[in-house]
Design a protein around this motif. Structure first.
Motif, PDB file in Angstrom:
ATOM      1  N   UNK A 122     -46.080  40.209  93.405  1.00  0.00           N
ATOM      2  CA  UNK A 122     -44.844  40.818  92.924  1.00  0.00           C
ATOM      3  C   UNK A 122     -43.634  40.034  93.415  1.00  0.00           C
ATOM      4  N   UNK A 123     -43.693  39.592  94.663  1.00  0.00           N
ATOM      5  CA  UNK A 123     -42.573  38.835  95.219  1.00  0.00           C
ATOM      6  C   UNK A 123     -42.372  37.535  94.442  1.00  0.00           C
ATOM      7  N   UNK A 124     -43.492  36.859  94.188  1.00  0.00           N
ATOM      8  CA  UNK A 124     -43.396  35.590  93.463  1.00  0.00           C
ATOM      9  C   UNK A 124     -42.844  35.821  92.059  1.00  0.00           C
ATOM     10  N   UNK A 125     -43.328  36.886  91.417  1.00  0.00           N
ATOM     11  CA  UNK A 125     -42.846  37.186  90.056  1.00  0.00           C
ATOM     12  C   UNK A 125     -41.353  37.505  90.072  1.00  0.00           C
ATOM     13  N   UNK A 126     -40.969  38.251  91.082  1.00  0.00           N
ATOM     14  CA  UNK A 126     -39.559  38.651  91.206  1.00  0.00           C
ATOM     15  C   UNK A 126     -38.672  37.411  91.333  1.00  0.00           C
ATOM     16  N   UNK A 127     -39.091  36.485  92.210  1.00  0.00           N
ATOM     17  CA  UNK A 127     -38.279  35.295  92.433  1.00  0.00           C
ATOM     18  C   UNK A 127     -38.289  34.395  91.192  1.00  0.00           C
ATOM     19  N   UNK A 128     -39.453  34.328  90.543  1.00  0.00           N
ATOM     20  CA  UNK A 128     -39.557  33.497  89.348  1.00  0.00           C
ATOM     21  C   UNK A 128     -38.675  34.071  88.244  1.00  0.00           C
ATOM     22  N   UNK A 129     -38.779  35.344  88.056  1.00  0.00           N
ATOM     23  CA  UNK A 129     -37.997  36.045  87.047  1.00  0.00           C
ATOM     24  C   UNK A 129     -36.512  35.790  87.267  1.00  0.00           C
ATOM     25  N   UNK A 130     -36.112  35.926  88.535  1.00  0.00           N
ATOM     26  CA  UNK A 130     -34.699  35.752  88.860  1.00  0.00           C
ATOM     27  C   UNK A 130     -34.250  34.331  88.566  1.00  0.00           C
ATOM     28  N   UNK A 131     -35.081  33.335  88.911  1.00  0.00           N
ATOM     29  CA  UNK A 131     -34.633  31.965  88.717  1.00  0.00           C
ATOM     30  C   UNK A 131     -34.661  31.589  87.236  1.00  0.00           C
ATOM     31  N   UNK A 132     -35.591  32.173  86.479  1.00  0.00           N
ATOM     32  CA  UNK A 132     -35.674  31.831  85.057  1.00  0.00           C
ATOM     33  C   UNK A 132     -34.535  32.438  84.254  1.00  0.00           C
ATOM     34  N   UNK A 133     -34.139  33.614  84.656  1.00  0.00           N
ATOM     35  CA  UNK A 133     -33.144  34.302  83.839  1.00  0.00           C
ATOM     36  C   UNK A 133     -31.742  34.207  84.431  1.00  0.00           C
ATOM     37  N   UNK A 134     -31.665  33.591  85.628  1.00  0.00           N
ATOM     38  CA  UNK A 134     -30.382  33.539  86.320  1.00  0.00           C
ATOM     39  C   UNK A 134     -29.834  34.927  86.597  1.00  0.00           C
ATOM     40  N   UNK A 135     -30.727  35.846  86.671  1.00  0.00           N
ATOM     41  CA  UNK A 135     -30.375  37.235  86.856  1.00  0.00           C
ATOM     42  C   UNK A 135     -30.264  37.463  88.362  1.00  0.00           C
ATOM     43  N   UNK A 136     -29.189  37.992  88.881  1.00  0.00           N
ATOM     44  CA  UNK A 136     -29.148  38.244  90.325  1.00  0.00           C
ATOM     45  C   UNK A 136     -30.211  39.280  90.692  1.00  0.00           C
ATOM     46  N   UNK A 137     -30.871  39.064  91.826  1.00  0.00           N
ATOM     47  CA  UNK A 137     -31.961  39.978  92.166  1.00  0.00           C
ATOM     48  C   UNK A 137     -31.405  41.260  92.753  1.00  0.00           C
ATOM     49  N   UNK A 138     -31.515  42.314  91.991  1.00  0.00           N
ATOM     50  CA  UNK A 138     -31.086  43.633  92.468  1.00  0.00           C
ATOM     51  C   UNK A 138     -32.268  44.584  92.388  1.00  0.00           C
ATOM     52  N   UNK A 139     -32.021  45.786  92.810  1.00  0.00           N
ATOM     53  CA  UNK A 139     -33.101  46.771  92.825  1.00  0.00           C
ATOM     54  C   UNK A 139     -33.652  47.010  91.422  1.00  0.00           C
ATOM     55  N   UNK A 140     -32.753  46.937  90.423  1.00  0.00           N
ATOM     56  CA  UNK A 140     -33.218  47.180  89.050  1.00  0.00           C
ATOM     57  C   UNK A 140     -34.259  46.152  88.634  1.00  0.00           C
ATOM     58  N   UNK A 141     -34.088  44.925  89.151  1.00  0.00           N
ATOM     59  CA  UNK A 141     -35.037  43.876  88.791  1.00  0.00           C
ATOM     60  C   UNK A 141     -36.417  44.169  89.399  1.00  0.00           C
ATOM     61  N   UNK A 142     -36.407  44.704  90.622  1.00  0.00           N
ATOM     62  CA  UNK A 142     -37.687  45.079  91.257  1.00  0.00           C
ATOM     63  C   UNK A 142     -38.398  46.057  90.343  1.00  0.00           C
ATOM     64  N   UNK A 143     -37.621  47.013  89.853  1.00  0.00           N
ATOM     65  CA  UNK A 143     -38.250  48.022  89.007  1.00  0.00           C
ATOM     66  C   UNK A 143     -38.793  47.416  87.714  1.00  0.00           C
ATOM     67  N   UNK A 144     -38.047  46.448  87.182  1.00  0.00           N
ATOM     68  CA  UNK A 144     -38.536  45.834  85.942  1.00  0.00           C
ATOM     69  C   UNK A 144     -39.784  45.006  86.200  1.00  0.00           C
TER      70      UNK A 144
END
Ligand code: ADP
Ligand code: MG
Length: 467
Positions: A338-360
């Motif tokens: 999950x951590x790796x996916x979270x970081x990957x997701x954030x870097x791919x989308x340039x989305x700042x990592x917030x709690x909402x992203x964890x939920x997604x």
């Protein structure tokens, strides 16, 4: 003064503060011997130096804090007296497979290892097969769920074959068994360079055996394994219902064990619960020390995420780390995923990592839709009513022990029932977000360790929800 009864009071206090696991695993193994009131020295005895070192390095402050108070002195010295017999932890803990080794036996075992090392010296063969160099003790985060297994694994690396043999580590998937087996292999390689170490999963062992039967090389197969000094067998449950392989393994086990060579097993269940394994082999699996790895606590999950982030040079807000730990499954393998996916997701989308992203990323809603979101006031009033402190006291700076607990419980329930951020909850109580995080960790621990506290928390929670 009866030191035994004071000691019992001490154990109860420690159980309340640090959890009964600490008491059952470590402190019950310590026996008070004498109290020298004049010099304020408590003489105690540990079953072996391993337990002694562990207690000294982890629990000294508990002696200072509680034992001194119970004995009516301002500070105390705890001195360990020498033991005349070496025994494993299991003896005093009633763990299965307890062994008591007296010194005479131990020295003969030492001789046996020494003789074996001489042999290896004649035909040097520094081999470490199958061990993954990335899994080390250094990268293994230790906490209540795995500390006994990890300590036993470390002890094995110091004196392979002599203390816990075999060592049997069991636990659910993704909780670190394989990591520990490799860590043992790597550490033994570092400390005892001449020993032959082999890591093998039980299913590869089965396949290898079948292959060897086909080529009529069973004898060579046995010889290969009997030459090993340290045999690490992962997922031994896969040997179930393979009668011929079990037969071969039984002989290998006996040969290694008789020569005081270290054997370590991992399994998903404890030996007694293994199905499809012959009784005589099953009983051997529990001859040494059997330890378990349980589900990580919230604090452990947070510590593991932080460790992995450091390794990946990544950084996340405390808030996000907390949400990830809280929502991820108990498997550390999945937590890592999950951590790796979270970081990957954030870097791919340039989305700042917030709690909402964890939920997604975890695809789970933070608060179940059916649960009505409570307000901070609802929670504070309910805590105030059930814990006997006013709302003003809960929001005050007072450090009174029981009040602090009530305030921490309030923070926990505010976070859980309102779904607001750590920072927000903290502001409402005039604290910063790290104080809230600390409260959440503390309460999470207490909910597991203290049944009456857990009952209180449930009562307050349902009171808030039924409003
Ligand atoms: P198991 O063999 O019990 O199924 P593994 O040993 O394969 O589990 O662990 C799964 C993953 O979780 C591995 O990447 C491992 O490094 C990691 N892991 C497990 N426990 C810990 C821990 N206590 N500290 C750090 N990483 C851990
Ligand atoms: Mg594994």
């Amino acid at each position: 003064m009866v030191i035994e009864s004071i000691w019992q009071d001490f154990l109860s206090l420690v159980a309340q503060e640090a959890g009964s696991r600490v008491v059952e695993t470590w402190l019950k193994a310590i026996v008070p011997v004498e109290w020298d009131a004049r010099r304020a020295i408590m003489f105690v005895r540990a079953p072996n130096s391993f337990v002694q070192d562990w207690v000294i390095s982890h629990y000294t402050q508990l002696f200072d804090k509680h034992l001194a108070r119970l004995l009516g002195v301002s500070s105390i010295t705890v001195t360990f007296v020498a033991t005349n017999a070496v025994q494993v932890v299991g003896e005093s803990l009633n763990l299965p497979g307890q062994v008591v080794v007296d010194l005479a036996e131990k020295s003969s075992a030492t001789t046996c290892i020494a003789a074996r090392r001489e042999q290896t010296a004649i035909t040097p063969s520094t081999r470490v097969a199958g061990v993954n160099g990335l899994y080390l003790f250094d990268t293994f985060v230790v906490g209540p769920s795995n500390q006994l297994s990890c300590a036993a694994a470390r002890a094995v690396t110091e004196k392979p074959g002599l203390i816990y043999n075999p060592l049997f580590i069991y636990g659910g998937p993704g909780l670190g068994k394989t990591h520990l087996l490799h860590a043992i292999g790597n550490e033994i390689k570092r400390q005892h360079r001449r020993l032959d170490v082999l890591y093998q999963t039980a299913d590869r062992f089965v396949n290898e055996f079948i292959q060897m039967i086909r080529c009529d090389r069973v004898h060579a197969f046995r010889q290969k394994y009997c030459r090993i000094d340290v045999l690490l067998i992962d997922d031994i449950q896969f040997i179930a219902n393979k009668d011929q392989t079990q037969e071969a393994f039984f002989h290998i086990f006996n040969a290694l064990y008789d020569a005081s060579k270290q054997i370590v097993f991992s399994s998903d269940v404890y030996p007694g619960a293994l199905n499809g394994i012959a009784d005589r082999l099953k009983s051997r699996l529990e001859w040494g020390l059997v330890t378990d790895i349980s589900h990580p606590t919230l604090e452990e999950k947070i510590a593991i995420i932080r460790r992995k982030m450091t390794a990946m040079s990544a950084s996340l807000d405390d808030e996000v780390v907390y949400e990830l730990a809280r929502q991820a499954s108990t498997s550390i393998r999945e937590l890592e995923g999950s951590l790796v996916r979270l970081l990957a997701f954030a870097s791919l989308t340039d989305h700042p990592v917030g709690v909402d992203l964890v939920q997604r990323v975890l695809a789970r809603p933070a608060v179940p839709a059916t649960v009505k979101r409570a307000s901070y006031d609802d929670v504070l009033h309910a805590v105030s009513k059930h814990c006997g402190y006013s709302v003003a006291q809960l929001r005050s700076r007072s450090r009174n022990h029981d009040l602090v607990r009530a305030r921490q419980l309030a923070m926990f329930l505010m976070k859980r029932l309102t779904g607001q951020s750590l920072r927000d909850v903290g502001e409402f109580l005039r604290r910063d977000h790290t104080a809230v995080l600390h409260a959440l960790e503390k309460v999470d621990h207490l909910l597991k360790a203290d049944e009456s506290f857990a009952a209180l928390a449930r009562t307050i929670e349902s009171a808030v929800q039924s409003k």
